[in-house]
Enzyme design. Structure first.
Site, PDB file in Angstrom:
ATOM      1  N   ASP A 154      -7.823  -5.298  -0.017  1.00  0.00           N
ATOM      2  CA  ASP A 154      -8.362  -6.143  -1.086  1.00  0.00           C
ATOM      3  C   ASP A 154      -8.069  -7.615  -0.880  1.00  0.00           C
ATOM      4  O   ASP A 154      -8.645  -8.458  -1.556  1.00  0.00           O
ATOM      5  CB  ASP A 154      -7.789  -5.701  -2.440  1.00  0.00           C
ATOM      6  CG  ASP A 154      -8.367  -4.371  -2.854  1.00  0.00           C
ATOM      7  OD1 ASP A 154      -9.592  -4.242  -2.784  1.00  0.00           O
ATOM      8  OD2 ASP A 154      -7.601  -3.472  -3.220  1.00  0.00           O
ATOM      9  N   HIS A 190       0.854  -1.191   0.000  1.00  0.00           N
ATOM     10  CA  HIS A 190       0.000   0.000   0.000  1.00  0.00           C
ATOM     11  C   HIS A 190       0.884   1.232   0.000  1.00  0.00           C
ATOM     12  O   HIS A 190       1.941   1.232   0.638  1.00  0.00           O
ATOM     13  CB  HIS A 190      -0.910   0.007   1.240  1.00  0.00           C
ATOM     14  CG  HIS A 190      -2.072   0.924   1.094  1.00  0.00           C
ATOM     15  ND1 HIS A 190      -1.968   2.275   1.324  1.00  0.00           N
ATOM     16  CD2 HIS A 190      -3.343   0.693   0.711  1.00  0.00           C
ATOM     17  CE1 HIS A 190      -3.148   2.833   1.104  1.00  0.00           C
ATOM     18  NE2 HIS A 190      -3.998   1.904   0.723  1.00  0.00           N
TER      19      HIS A 190
END
Ligand code: COA
Length: 389
Positions: A321, A267
């Site tokens: 996700d 991320h």
């Protein structure tokens, strides 16, 4: 101060990385400890004590509503869930093979044709637009799902909660309370995440003072890209391709040797495990404990363990996700609806940023660093030489 800001922009930051483009009081992320706050409240508390509509109200209007206001908001959203038959007719003209995100973007824009007054300084108009968008986006996602299967869309049920009604409209079956609760928690977790690409897109569109339907349509189009909303689909494809626990290590070896990104990991902001992934994993465990275990989930946990062993040193951990796709699949949501479900949730954040942008608006007009040719004289056609083959 002005000099520093100008200096930063002139240096050019690809992707605007670390360049502030707004002042915002909506959401705070601390990527070093893995905390995410909406208007000062931890997402862990919101998932435990709130529901999606209350969280949407908090994001959009800045405070948790008194109970009567919350009931009124819920009532208004519930009674605006239907969509006009002309919008359903528009959707029936879409190709069945089209991606549901494209269908959602087109139908969100179509809403603007029916409710197009742009009285942005009228709080009543703003509230009505918020209610309509929050209410109708899930109905439009579900409607396209049935239309593309050759079926008629199902009317929303006023007696069902927001999440339960969405699952009902997708399948025509009333969901188990646990399934509805888990989806509601997923919506809270995806409702807002500061200035990612789609939210930035929403703010840029908002800054032109266009209508909120155009703002949401623009954000949906941005969310549709695989670098943004589409990663949870890739996670399931990846887990299906790995297939069995003994293939996890060879798969990782191959990815790392080829410098391929592993879907659902890493991320830009978090250097520890994404707090949303932690909560989603707990939700996945609840679902699997209740409805039976899932071999793909066991595979996912093994993959996460192996990725951490190898990539934790680079700050690469599971992101939101990684587990959301597994949860959605267990809830019976088709894979290509994962990103539209993300949009259903993120509408709350987009609308919060729309309102905030309007509160201190200045149209976005960044600069560029010109890299083209110097001024040159016009060339007559015959002077340009023969076209090369
Ligand atoms: N798999 C393997 N390695 C990864 C990785 C992943 N998913 N994500 C980051 N890395 C590696 C990078 O290759 C880089 O290694 P290097 O220093 O040896 O070059 C290092 O970790 C640091 O990467 P970073 O700069 O922090 O990543 P980023 O900000 O450029 O990328 C993402 C962030 C989200 C785009 C990236 O992690 C990614 O593509 N993830 C997979 C897609 C995904 O899950 N997206 C959903 C995000 S919510």
């Amino acid at each position: 101060m002005t000099f520093v800001v100008r200096c930063c922009v002139m240096e050019f930051q690809p992707g605007l990385e670390d360049v502030p483009v707004a002042q915002s009081a909506i959401c705070h992320i601390d990527g070093t400890v893995g905390s995410l706050l909406y208007r000062g409240y931890a997402i862990e508390d919101l998932v435990r004590h709130s529901n999606f509509l209350e969280t949407a109200h908090l994001l959009i209007w800045g405070e948790l509503p008194p109970v009567e206001d919350l009931r009124t908001f819920e009532h208004d959203v519930y009674t605006h869930r239907r969509i006009k038959f002309r919008i359903r007719d528009v959707m029936k003209c879409f190709p069945e093979s089209g991606h549901p995100m494209d269908a959602l973007q087109a139908s969100a824009a179509a809403l603007g044709l029916f409710y197009s007054r742009r009285v942005l300084d009228n709080p009543l108009y703003v509230r009505q637009a918020v209610v309509r968008l929050v209410a109708k986006i899930p109905t439009m996602v579900a409607a396209f799902q049935l239309i593309r299967k050759g079926l008629d869309p199902i009317r929303p049920r006023d007696d069902l909660s927001y999440a339960a009604n969405f699952l009902y409209m997708l399948s025509e079956q009333e969901p188990e309370p646990l399934a509805a609760r888990v989806l509601d928690a997923c919506l809270i977790l995806h409702a807002e995440h500061s200035l990612n690409a789609s939210t930035f897109s929403a703010r840029v569109t908002a800054s032109t003072l266009t209508d909120p339907y155009a703002v949401v349509a623009s954000a949906v189009g941005t969310l549709a890209g695989p670098l943004h909303g589409g990663a949870n689909e890739d996670v399931l494809d990846m887990l299906d391709a790995i297939g069995s626990p003994d293939r996890v290590e060879p798969f990782l070896d191959q990815c790392l040797a080829r410098k391929q990104r592993i879907a659902g990991f890493g991320h830009r902001v978090y250097r520890v495990k994404d707090p949303r992934a932690r909560i989603l994993q707990e939700l996945a465990e609840k679902l699997f404990a209740c409805y039976g275990s899932d071999a793909t989930y066991d595979l996912a946990r093994l993959l996460e363990q192996k990725v951490e062993e190898r990539l934790a040193g680079k700050g690469v951990y599971a992101n939101v996700d990684f587990y959301s796709g597994l949860v959605y699949r267990r809830l019976g949501i088709p894979t290509d609806l994962f990103t539209p479900v993300f949009a259903v949730a993120r509408v709350a954040g987009w609308l919060a940023h729309w309102k905030e942008q309007l509160g201190a608006n200045r149209i976005f007009r960044p600069s560029q660093i010109y890299t083209g040719v110097d001024p040159r004289p016009w060339q007559l056609h015959r002077e340009r030489g023969a076209a090369s083959d």
